[in-house]
Design a protein around this motif. Structure first.
Motif, PDB file in Angstrom:
ATOM      1  N   THR A 425      42.602  28.561 102.681  1.00  0.00           N
ATOM      2  CA  THR A 425      42.156  29.594 101.749  1.00  0.00           C
ATOM      3  C   THR A 425      42.502  29.249 100.312  1.00  0.00           C
ATOM      4  N   ASP A 426      43.743  28.838 100.063  1.00  0.00           N
ATOM      5  CA  ASP A 426      44.212  28.630  98.692  1.00  0.00           C
ATOM      6  C   ASP A 426      43.865  27.257  98.133  1.00  0.00           C
ATOM      7  N   ALA A 427      43.696  26.262  98.993  1.00  0.00           N
ATOM      8  CA  ALA A 427      43.455  24.900  98.509  1.00  0.00           C
ATOM      9  C   ALA A 427      42.034  24.751  97.977  1.00  0.00           C
ATOM     10  N   ASP A 428      41.911  24.044  96.861  1.00  0.00           N
ATOM     11  CA  ASP A 428      40.589  23.699  96.337  1.00  0.00           C
ATOM     12  C   ASP A 428      40.008  22.512  97.093  1.00  0.00           C
ATOM     13  N   ALA A 429      40.891  21.671  97.628  1.00  0.00           N
ATOM     14  CA  ALA A 429      40.438  20.498  98.375  1.00  0.00           C
ATOM     15  C   ALA A 429      41.481  20.153  99.430  1.00  0.00           C
ATOM     16  N   ILE A 430      41.013  19.585 100.537  1.00  0.00           N
ATOM     17  CA  ILE A 430      41.904  19.122 101.604  1.00  0.00           C
ATOM     18  C   ILE A 430      41.493  17.706 101.980  1.00  0.00           C
ATOM     19  N   LEU A 431      42.458  16.789 101.925  1.00  0.00           N
ATOM     20  CA  LEU A 431      42.224  15.389 102.275  1.00  0.00           C
ATOM     21  C   LEU A 431      43.077  15.048 103.496  1.00  0.00           C
ATOM     22  N   LEU A 432      42.431  14.566 104.550  1.00  0.00           N
ATOM     23  CA  LEU A 432      43.117  14.208 105.792  1.00  0.00           C
ATOM     24  C   LEU A 432      43.072  12.694 105.977  1.00  0.00           C
ATOM     25  N   LEU A 433      44.205  12.089 106.312  1.00  0.00           N
ATOM     26  CA  LEU A 433      44.268  10.650 106.573  1.00  0.00           C
ATOM     27  C   LEU A 433      44.240  10.416 108.082  1.00  0.00           C
ATOM     28  N   TRP A 434      43.369   9.510 108.505  1.00  0.00           N
ATOM     29  CA  TRP A 434      43.166   9.253 109.934  1.00  0.00           C
ATOM     30  C   TRP A 434      43.391   7.779 110.244  1.00  0.00           C
ATOM     31  N   ARG A 435      44.484   7.509 110.947  1.00  0.00           N
ATOM     32  CA  ARG A 435      44.730   6.178 111.510  1.00  0.00           C
ATOM     33  C   ARG A 435      44.286   6.238 112.965  1.00  0.00           C
ATOM     34  N   LYS A 436      43.261   5.486 113.316  1.00  0.00           N
ATOM     35  CA  LYS A 436      42.597   5.674 114.608  1.00  0.00           C
ATOM     36  C   LYS A 436      43.420   5.181 115.790  1.00  0.00           C
ATOM     37  N   ARG A 437      44.313   4.212 115.573  1.00  0.00           N
ATOM     38  CA  ARG A 437      45.137   3.707 116.681  1.00  0.00           C
ATOM     39  C   ARG A 437      46.402   3.079 116.119  1.00  0.00           C
ATOM     40  N   ASN A 438      47.327   2.719 116.999  1.00  0.00           N
ATOM     41  CA  ASN A 438      48.524   2.003 116.570  1.00  0.00           C
ATOM     42  C   ASN A 438      48.170   0.549 116.278  1.00  0.00           C
ATOM     43  N   TYR A 439      48.624   0.056 115.144  1.00  0.00           N
ATOM     44  CA  TYR A 439      48.332  -1.317 114.762  1.00  0.00           C
ATOM     45  C   TYR A 439      49.639  -2.093 114.628  1.00  0.00           C
ATOM     46  N   THR A 440      49.654  -3.305 115.156  1.00  0.00           N
ATOM     47  CA  THR A 440      50.823  -4.167 114.999  1.00  0.00           C
ATOM     48  C   THR A 440      50.789  -4.898 113.665  1.00  0.00           C
ATOM     49  N   ASN A 441      49.597  -5.098 113.130  1.00  0.00           N
ATOM     50  CA  ASN A 441      49.447  -5.752 111.831  1.00  0.00           C
ATOM     51  C   ASN A 441      49.837  -4.775 110.720  1.00  0.00           C
ATOM     52  N   PRO A 442      50.635  -5.199 109.734  1.00  0.00           N
ATOM     53  CA  PRO A 442      51.012  -4.286 108.644  1.00  0.00           C
ATOM     54  C   PRO A 442      49.844  -3.892 107.751  1.00  0.00           C
ATOM     55  N   ILE A 443      48.720  -4.580 107.880  1.00  0.00           N
ATOM     56  CA  ILE A 443      47.505  -4.212 107.149  1.00  0.00           C
ATOM     57  C   ILE A 443      46.528  -3.618 108.152  1.00  0.00           C
ATOM     58  N   PHE A 444      46.170  -2.348 107.957  1.00  0.00           N
ATOM     59  CA  PHE A 444      45.285  -1.701 108.927  1.00  0.00           C
ATOM     60  C   PHE A 444      44.395  -0.678 108.227  1.00  0.00           C
ATOM     61  N   PRO A 445      43.247  -0.348 108.849  1.00  0.00           N
ATOM     62  CA  PRO A 445      42.310   0.602 108.227  1.00  0.00           C
ATOM     63  C   PRO A 445      42.763   2.048 108.387  1.00  0.00           C
ATOM     64  N   VAL A 446      42.468   2.845 107.373  1.00  0.00           N
ATOM     65  CA  VAL A 446      42.725   4.286 107.386  1.00  0.00           C
ATOM     66  C   VAL A 446      41.501   4.979 106.797  1.00  0.00           C
ATOM     67  N   THR A 447      41.057   6.031 107.449  1.00  0.00           N
ATOM     68  CA  THR A 447      39.929   6.808 106.938  1.00  0.00           C
ATOM     69  C   THR A 447      40.447   8.046 106.218  1.00  0.00           C
ATOM     70  N   ALA A 448      40.069   8.195 104.961  1.00  0.00           N
ATOM     71  CA  ALA A 448      40.411   9.393 104.189  1.00  0.00           C
ATOM     72  C   ALA A 448      39.253  10.378 104.312  1.00  0.00           C
ATOM     73  N   ILE A 449      39.508  11.518 104.940  1.00  0.00           N
ATOM     74  CA  ILE A 449      38.470  12.508 105.216  1.00  0.00           C
ATOM     75  C   ILE A 449      38.581  13.651 104.211  1.00  0.00           C
ATOM     76  N   VAL A 450      37.573  13.811 103.370  1.00  0.00           N
ATOM     77  CA  VAL A 450      37.523  14.959 102.461  1.00  0.00           C
ATOM     78  C   VAL A 450      36.966  16.126 103.269  1.00  0.00           C
ATOM     79  N   ALA A 451      37.881  16.918 103.856  1.00  0.00           N
ATOM     80  CA  ALA A 451      37.481  17.980 104.784  1.00  0.00           C
ATOM     81  C   ALA A 451      37.079  19.260 104.071  1.00  0.00           C
ATOM     82  N   LYS A 452      37.535  19.426 102.832  1.00  0.00           N
ATOM     83  CA  LYS A 452      37.148  20.585 102.026  1.00  0.00           C
ATOM     84  C   LYS A 452      37.166  20.167 100.568  1.00  0.00           C
ATOM     85  N   TYR A 453      36.143  20.590  99.831  1.00  0.00           N
ATOM     86  CA  TYR A 453      36.077  20.252  98.406  1.00  0.00           C
ATOM     87  C   TYR A 453      35.191  21.275  97.713  1.00  0.00           C
ATOM     88  N   ARG A 454      35.807  22.202  97.008  1.00  0.00           N
ATOM     89  CA  ARG A 454      35.050  23.269  96.355  1.00  0.00           C
ATOM     90  C   ARG A 454      34.168  22.751  95.233  1.00  0.00           C
TER      91      ARG A 454
END
Length: 505
Positions: A425-454
């Motif tokens: 209700t109060d947030a103007d925007a909500i950003l969720l970070l999604w790591r899809k699986r456990n990675y052994t490599n220190p470099i791994f993909p992450v999806t930033a999901i803009v779930a709400k943006y007024r």
């Protein structure tokens, strides 16, 4: 002259009665609304009977009922004296008292209905309602200032050796900063329009836009950390939400200069945060900094970074210092004043570790208070607040194979945030970070999901987390768009006459 004498003189019974008489008259529907705008709580009325009448008016107003002398008398008749006294002390920030008589009504202790009618018949001053309300607000601030300075003086003059002078100074400054923000300002639509056009012309002439940065261009394009906004950043453990918050902190300072960004971390110490940032400067992991694995060349780079930070005026409030939301708001106001209005971003890590003003509140009520207060301060000071939050455990349960090994993590949702109702209700925007699986490599993909943006559209931004070089987020090489020609990027300031602006086919 004693402080008690000064405190007692900082009020005007006649002005208080003149203000209340307008509300008790009952013929002016918007009277109490105007009074509340200048004097938001009954504590602005110093005389006890006036405070109780103001409490009755505030209660009726909150319930959407008509306010007049008869309605106030009925309210005073139904409320017990002890309950009213306890409410008055709580509103003034005082401790409850023992041995109160709860049986008698407030009206009986005041001496009957004639007290209310006497206030209603009080003659108003020549200043009128707006002028009288302004006087009450000024007197309230005077009393609050005297009380704050008196308490600080008493603490500073203790001789038991337990008084920390730094704590006394911080408490005094925070209290004064909070007091300076008391009250509201009304701006006409015409004046607001003029300010918008002035800002438009300044930007068109090449002026810098004072907007905080994520430190990642793709995120800046997808979700702006604009002034006056509350943005929630949420993720499960190990997804890098603190790292992204630190990247936003330093990215904002790089863009807007010293004094433009501060951080409150209730989970990590200042030294732990510094280790992450030093690792980012020398392109090494946090462990290399904490365990003494830096090369001599990296050590020199780290030393130069520390010298640079000294000039950046980064305000930090970190773990080990319990923080209630009211203290945090006062600290933000204090930092805003010290920065000369340059403060553009405040990072709060994280929401669930903040304390509410009432320890008996439920978790939901606590988060409602926290998000509401942070949203208000972002609007009042025209800055961006980045609030980190946890996800519920049920929402981040991993998917497992037949052997029990983790395969993937589910996509995060707004409903999975702790206290999601208030946050959404109060947030103007909500950003969720999604790591899809456990990675052994220190470099791994992450999806930033803009779930709400007024102020824009929902979207996904593909990022890459580099844990071995400063815990930073970058745009994956495969996702970097090829540079476009200048002719493709240029936007015409005015369409040609023969161009149909509405025909998109």
């Amino acid at each position: 002259m004693s402080s008690d004498h000064l405190y007692t003189n900082a009020h005007s019974p006649d002005v208080e009665r003149a203000v209340l008489s307008v509300a008790l008259d009952g013929r002016h529907k918007g009277a109490w609304s105007s009074i509340v705008e200048a004097c938001p709580t009954p504590a602005y009325f110093h005389v006890r009977v006036n405070t109780l009448v103001a409490m009755a008016c505030a209660s009726l107003f909150g319930a959407g009922k008509h306010i007049d002398a008869l309605a106030v008398i009925a309210w005073l008749q139904t409320v017990r004296n002890g309950d009213a006294v306890m409410a008055m002390r709580e509103a003034s920030g005082l401790k409850p008292v023992e041995g109160l008589d709860f049986g008698e009504s407030v009206l009986a202790t005041l001496g009957g209905a004639n007290v209310v009618f006497d206030i209603m018949n009080a003659s108003g001053s020549l200043a009128g309602l707006p002028g009288n309300c302004a006087t009450l607000r000024a007197l309230y601030r005077q009393r609050a200032t005297i009380g704050l300075l008196s308490a600080s003086l008493q603490r500073a003059t203790r001789v038991d050796g337990a008084t920390n002078v730094q704590d006394v100074g911080d408490t005094t400054i925070n209290g004064l900063a909070s007091l300076l923000g008391t009250g509201t300002t009304t701006t006409g639509m015409g004046a607001a329009g003029v300010l918008s056009l002035i800002e438009h012309d300044r930007l068109k002439e090449g002026g810098a836009e004072r907007i905080a940065s994520w430190g990642v261009d793709a995120l800046d394009n997808a979700l702006r950390l604009a002034p006056g906004t509350l943005t929630v950043l949420a993720a499960g453990p190990g997804c890098g939400k603190t790292s992204l918050a630190l990247q936003a902190l330093m990215g904002t300072i790089d863009r807007l200069g010293p004094g433009s960004a501060d951080i409150v971390s209730l989970e990590m110490t200042a030294q732990e945060l510094a280790a992450i940032l030093l690792g980012r400067e020398v392109r090494a992991s946090r462990e290399c900094v904490e365990r003494g694995y830096l090369t001599p060349e990296q050590r020199e780079v780290a030393h130069a970074a520390v010298q640079k930070w000294n000039a950046m005026d980064i305000g930090m409030r970190t773990a080990g210092q319990p923080c209630a939301i009211k203290d945090l708001i006062a600290w933000i106001r204090q930092r805003h004043i010290r920065s000369g209005g340059k403060l553009a971003l405040v990072v709060v890590d994280y929401c669930q570790l903040l304390q509410s003003s009432n320890p008996r509140q439920t978790e939901s009520d606590k988060i409602t208070e926290i998000t509401g207060q942070l949203k208000q301060v972002s609007l009042a000071l025209n800055l961006a607040v980045l609030l980190l939050s946890q996800q519920n455990r049920d929402d981040r349960k991993a998917n497992r194979d037949e052997d029990g090994a983790v395969t993937t993590f589910p996509e995060p949702r707004i409903e999975g945030l702790r206290g999601s109702g208030s946050l959404e209700t109060d947030a103007d925007a909500i950003l969720l970070l999604w790591r899809k699986r456990n990675y052994t490599n220190p470099i791994f993909p992450v999806t930033a999901i803009v779930a709400k943006y007024r102020r824009g559209q929902k979207s996904n931004v593909e990022l890459e987390f580099h844990g071995n070089s400063g815990q930073r987020f970058v745009i994956p090489e495969a996702k970097k768009a090829a540079p476009r020609e200048e002719s493709q990027r240029r936007i015409a300031s005015e369409p040609s006459r023969d161009e149909d602006q509405f025909n998109i086919f």
